[in-house]
Design an enzyme around this catalytic site. Structure first.
Site, PDB file in Angstrom:
ATOM      1  N   ARG A 169      -1.947 -11.980   5.564  1.00  0.00           N
ATOM      2  CA  ARG A 169      -3.338 -11.722   5.245  1.00  0.00           C
ATOM      3  C   ARG A 169      -3.723 -12.343   3.903  1.00  0.00           C
ATOM      4  O   ARG A 169      -4.735 -13.008   3.786  1.00  0.00           O
ATOM      5  CB  ARG A 169      -3.537 -10.204   5.173  1.00  0.00           C
ATOM      6  CG  ARG A 169      -4.907  -9.780   5.524  1.00  0.00           C
ATOM      7  CD  ARG A 169      -5.162  -8.300   5.334  1.00  0.00           C
ATOM      8  NE  ARG A 169      -4.032  -7.422   5.524  1.00  0.00           N
ATOM      9  CZ  ARG A 169      -3.983  -6.435   6.407  1.00  0.00           C
ATOM     10  NH1 ARG A 169      -4.976  -6.254   7.241  1.00  0.00           N
ATOM     11  NH2 ARG A 169      -2.943  -5.636   6.465  1.00  0.00           N
ATOM     12  N   GLY A 171       0.831  -1.204   0.000  1.00  0.00           N
ATOM     13  CA  GLY A 171       0.000   0.000   0.000  1.00  0.00           C
ATOM     14  C   GLY A 171       0.864   1.252   0.000  1.00  0.00           C
ATOM     15  O   GLY A 171       0.628   2.196  -0.769  1.00  0.00           O
ATOM     16  N   THR A 172       1.876   1.257   0.853  1.00  0.00           N
ATOM     17  CA  THR A 172       2.782   2.403   0.940  1.00  0.00           C
ATOM     18  C   THR A 172       3.417   2.690  -0.412  1.00  0.00           C
ATOM     19  O   THR A 172       3.556   3.854  -0.820  1.00  0.00           O
ATOM     20  CB  THR A 172       3.908   2.089   1.958  1.00  0.00           C
ATOM     21  OG1 THR A 172       3.300   1.752   3.203  1.00  0.00           O
ATOM     22  CG2 THR A 172       4.835   3.266   2.137  1.00  0.00           C
ATOM     23  N   GLU A 194      -2.976 -16.119   8.983  1.00  0.00           N
ATOM     24  CA  GLU A 194      -4.068 -15.188   9.271  1.00  0.00           C
ATOM     25  C   GLU A 194      -5.212 -15.206   8.235  1.00  0.00           C
ATOM     26  O   GLU A 194      -6.386 -15.182   8.584  1.00  0.00           O
ATOM     27  CB  GLU A 194      -3.407 -13.800   9.296  1.00  0.00           C
ATOM     28  CG  GLU A 194      -4.218 -12.654   9.616  1.00  0.00           C
ATOM     29  CD  GLU A 194      -3.379 -11.372   9.440  1.00  0.00           C
ATOM     30  OE1 GLU A 194      -2.212 -11.437   9.004  1.00  0.00           O
ATOM     31  OE2 GLU A 194      -3.925 -10.316   9.745  1.00  0.00           O
ATOM     32  N   MET A 227       1.105 -14.396  10.969  1.00  0.00           N
ATOM     33  CA  MET A 227       0.581 -13.343  10.085  1.00  0.00           C
ATOM     34  C   MET A 227       0.640 -13.760   8.622  1.00  0.00           C
ATOM     35  O   MET A 227       1.332 -14.705   8.262  1.00  0.00           O
ATOM     36  CB  MET A 227       1.342 -12.057  10.310  1.00  0.00           C
ATOM     37  CG  MET A 227       0.799 -11.346  11.518  1.00  0.00           C
ATOM     38  SD  MET A 227       1.267  -9.643  11.578  1.00  0.00           S
ATOM     39  CE  MET A 227       0.257  -9.097  12.951  1.00  0.00           C
ATOM     40  N   TYR A 262       1.979 -10.574  16.744  1.00  0.00           N
ATOM     41  CA  TYR A 262       2.692  -9.308  16.914  1.00  0.00           C
ATOM     42  C   TYR A 262       4.107  -9.525  17.436  1.00  0.00           C
ATOM     43  O   TYR A 262       4.978  -8.698  17.173  1.00  0.00           O
ATOM     44  CB  TYR A 262       1.889  -8.364  17.810  1.00  0.00           C
ATOM     45  CG  TYR A 262       0.627  -7.899  17.105  1.00  0.00           C
ATOM     46  CD1 TYR A 262       0.689  -6.975  16.069  1.00  0.00           C
ATOM     47  CD2 TYR A 262      -0.617  -8.434  17.423  1.00  0.00           C
ATOM     48  CE1 TYR A 262      -0.449  -6.579  15.377  1.00  0.00           C
ATOM     49  CE2 TYR A 262      -1.765  -8.041  16.748  1.00  0.00           C
ATOM     50  CZ  TYR A 262      -1.673  -7.119  15.723  1.00  0.00           C
ATOM     51  OH  TYR A 262      -2.789  -6.736  15.026  1.00  0.00           O
ATOM     52  N   ILE A 297       6.920  -8.226   5.929  1.00  0.00           N
ATOM     53  CA  ILE A 297       7.146  -9.556   6.506  1.00  0.00           C
ATOM     54  C   ILE A 297       6.275 -10.580   5.803  1.00  0.00           C
ATOM     55  O   ILE A 297       6.575 -11.763   5.816  1.00  0.00           O
ATOM     56  CB  ILE A 297       6.939  -9.658   8.041  1.00  0.00           C
ATOM     57  CG1 ILE A 297       5.580  -9.160   8.461  1.00  0.00           C
ATOM     58  CG2 ILE A 297       8.047  -9.018   8.816  1.00  0.00           C
ATOM     59  CD1 ILE A 297       5.219  -9.599   9.873  1.00  0.00           C
ATOM     60  N   ASP A 298       5.186 -10.129   5.178  1.00  0.00           N
ATOM     61  CA  ASP A 298       4.333 -11.084   4.463  1.00  0.00           C
ATOM     62  C   ASP A 298       5.000 -11.554   3.169  1.00  0.00           C
ATOM     63  O   ASP A 298       4.553 -12.521   2.560  1.00  0.00           O
ATOM     64  CB  ASP A 298       2.990 -10.438   4.110  1.00  0.00           C
ATOM     65  CG  ASP A 298       2.119 -10.224   5.331  1.00  0.00           C
ATOM     66  OD1 ASP A 298       2.537 -10.648   6.426  1.00  0.00           O
ATOM     67  OD2 ASP A 298       1.033  -9.637   5.193  1.00  0.00           O
TER      68      ASP A 298
END
Ligand code: ATP
Ligand code: F6P
Ligand code: MG
Length: 509
Positions: A310, A236-237, A364, A308, A421, A264-265
């Site tokens: 997504r 996104g960034t 996740e 994690m 986290y 990290i994904d």
């Protein structure tokens, strides 16, 4: 605070760009756009002529990185300070020629024509487009946390100041919104301020989701007079960074906009991986080991670990491979059935009957279609950046497993661990630290040379500069279920397809 107020009140100050060019060129100049239209992206390749470059052919080309001289015809050219300063003289002996590239597609198949994409090699150039004294640099960190962000900030500062002699480096606080929010003043970085930050997890500048106001951000960049903007963040960034780059071009601002991939994904396209991923996989081992210890020590023990990921299951996939103790690895890319002879619950029963215990790793974003099927009221919530907020698959799965065995009157001991986290808030391990350092150096070398609108990254273990537009165009990377890596996971876990009907049969119905 004064500077923040200035950023708000000032309109875009075009004369700054002109003054900058006067300074850097050593004579009175104005920012003159070349008369001929410039295609910033057309490949300078041998393989495809820009005239007939279709999307597919474009993929098989040398990716040209936008350069400030594509925008203006009077950009500065200075011998790099790396050639002469005592500490960097050796680096200066190995300047990277402007046409040196790294091949992305290195597999050669017999009888097939081998044409590879090529990316510009990162590294110090013999000439810079900026005089170091004219550079005011900004660093911003956006999106979720990732091990190594502080190391990147520190190394950007060190490279800019100690290697190139830049005097002004600022940190933008709390992500994109820090460019224009009055309550978030900039931080002037100093060697004292950065000296110990690489030992800490998180982002010392702070990070956030949402708050992307293109007009306000670019106006702030102009008002502050930033010449380099380093943007550390995920997919996104980097979409935001591309928009900032385009807007700077529109406004004829002489600014290098550079993205540094933080994921990290591992879901950013083209690059091998980025900093923090190895640390996250390493940290996940602790949780999987704990889950295994609990599972083997209890009667019909089940260890369930949520990690994690997504949309992409790389952390779970690599953590599973590294562990050797995992029986089932569930990632967003696979569909699985819960019930039925071939479903997950029956498989767990068989594992308990044969081994007496089992360990399950779930990413996740896995099992989403199952969860939504079970929950008619499920609302699609989104975070401030517009990312979908997922229901907690770990809690859902542990409840389903418990319910299943309770209904059968069978005792189990399920332990659910959620280190989500923890794995992203720790400082980086050594290999990630080195990657942070090299990425930051590569970013500064590229910006000083006048490149802009690019992301620095590693392709086939070499540091390259990739046009941001390409990263945006490719979208997210996901685990390829036909890859040898995923097949290795299946071989290591011995997990079956976990479907009652093969996808082909379902399709045939
Ligand atoms: N398409 C877009 N255009 C402009 N800005 C965007 C876009 N998508 C996201 N952003 C902005 O980028 C910042 C970070 O985005 P997001 O929260 O999606 O994290 P990310 O960079 O994808 O990192 P990660 O997902 O790894 O945590 C936010 O400020 C968000 O508003
Ligand atoms: O809870 P947050 O901060 O939104 O972050 C969660 C997301 O961040 C990530 O770790 C990416 O940085 C994803 O794996 C995860 O979905
Ligand atoms: Mg993202």
């Amino acid at each position: 605070m004064e500077e923040v107020a200035a950023a708000h009140s000032a309109t875009m100050d075009r004369s700054r760009s002109d003054r900058f060019l006067e300074e850097t060129e050593g004579g009175p100049r104005t920012l003159r756009r070349s008369d001929t239209a410039v295609d910033l992206y057309h490949p300078f390749t041998k393989t495809v002529s820009p005239r007939d470059a279709s999307e597919a052919q474009f993929d098989q080309s040398v990716y040209r990185v936008p350069h400030l001289r594509d925008l203006a015809d009077n950009v500065g050219r200075f011998p790099s300070p790396l050639a002469t300063a005592v500490a960097t003289r050796s680096l200066g002996r190995s300047f990277v020629p402007e046409t040196e590239t790294i091949l992305a597609d290195i597999m050669s198949k017999k009888d097939a024509e081998t044409v590879s994409r090529e990316y510009l090699r990162g590294g110090p150039r013999e000439y810079t487009a900026f005089h170091p004294k004219s550079v005011k640099a900004a660093i911003v960190t956006c999106g979720g946390l990732c091990p190594g962000i502080n190391t990147v900030i520190r190394e950007l500062y060190m490279t800019l100041t100690a290697m190139y002699g830049v005097e002004e480096v600022y940190g933008v606080r709390m992500g994109y919104r820090g460019f224009y929010s009055p309550e978030l003043s900039l931080v002037r970085l100093t060697s004292d301020w950065v000296s110990d930050i690489h030992h800490r997890g998180g982002s010392v500048l702070g990070s956030s989701r949402g708050g992307f106001d293109l007009e306000m951000i670019v106006s702030a960049i102009a008002a502050y007079g930033f010449r380099h903007v380093y943007i550390i963040g995920g997919d996104g960034t980097q979409r935001g960074a591309q928009a900032i780059f385009e807007e700077c071009c529109q406004r004829r601002m002489c600014v290098s906009v550079v993205g540094i991939p933080k994921t990290i994904d591992n879901d950013i396209a083209i690059i091998d991986n980025s900093f923090g991923f190895v640390t996250a996989v390493e940290e996940a081992q602790r949780a999987i080991r704990a889950a295994h210890v609990e599972a083997i020590s209890g009667y019909h023990g089940i260890g369930l670990v949520r990690l994690m990921g997504r949309h992409s299951g790389y952390i779970s996939m690599f953590a599973t491979l590294a562990s050797g103790d995992v029986d089932v690895c569930l990632i967003p890319e696979i569909e699985f059935d819960l019930a039925g002879d071939c479903g997950l619950l029956s498989h767990i029963e068989r594992l308990l009957d044969t081994k007496g215990h089992c360990v399950i790793v779930v990413a996740e974003g896995a099992g989403l279609s199952q969860m939504l099927r079970d929950d008619d009221d499920a609302d699609e919530a989104h975070d401030a950046s517009g990312n979908v907020k997922l229901p907690n698959v770990g809690i859902w799965l542990s409840e389903e497993i418990k319910r299943h065995f309770r209904a059968r009157g069978r005792e189990i001991n399920l332990k659910y661990l959620d280190p989500s986290y923890e794995i992203r808030s720790v400082p980086p391990v050594a290999t990630d630290t080195i990657m942070c350092t090299l990425l930051a150096q590569s970013a500064v070398h590229g910006a000083m040379a006048g490149y802009t609108g690019f992301i620095c990254g590693v392709v086939n273990t070499h540091h390259v500069m990739i046009p941001l537009r390409e990263i945006v165009r490719k979208g997210r990377t996901r685990v390829d279920l036909s890859s040898r890596m995923w097949h290795r996971v299946l071989a290591s876990t011995l997990q079956p397809p976990l479907r009652n009907q093969s996808p082909r049969k379902e399709h045939d119905k």
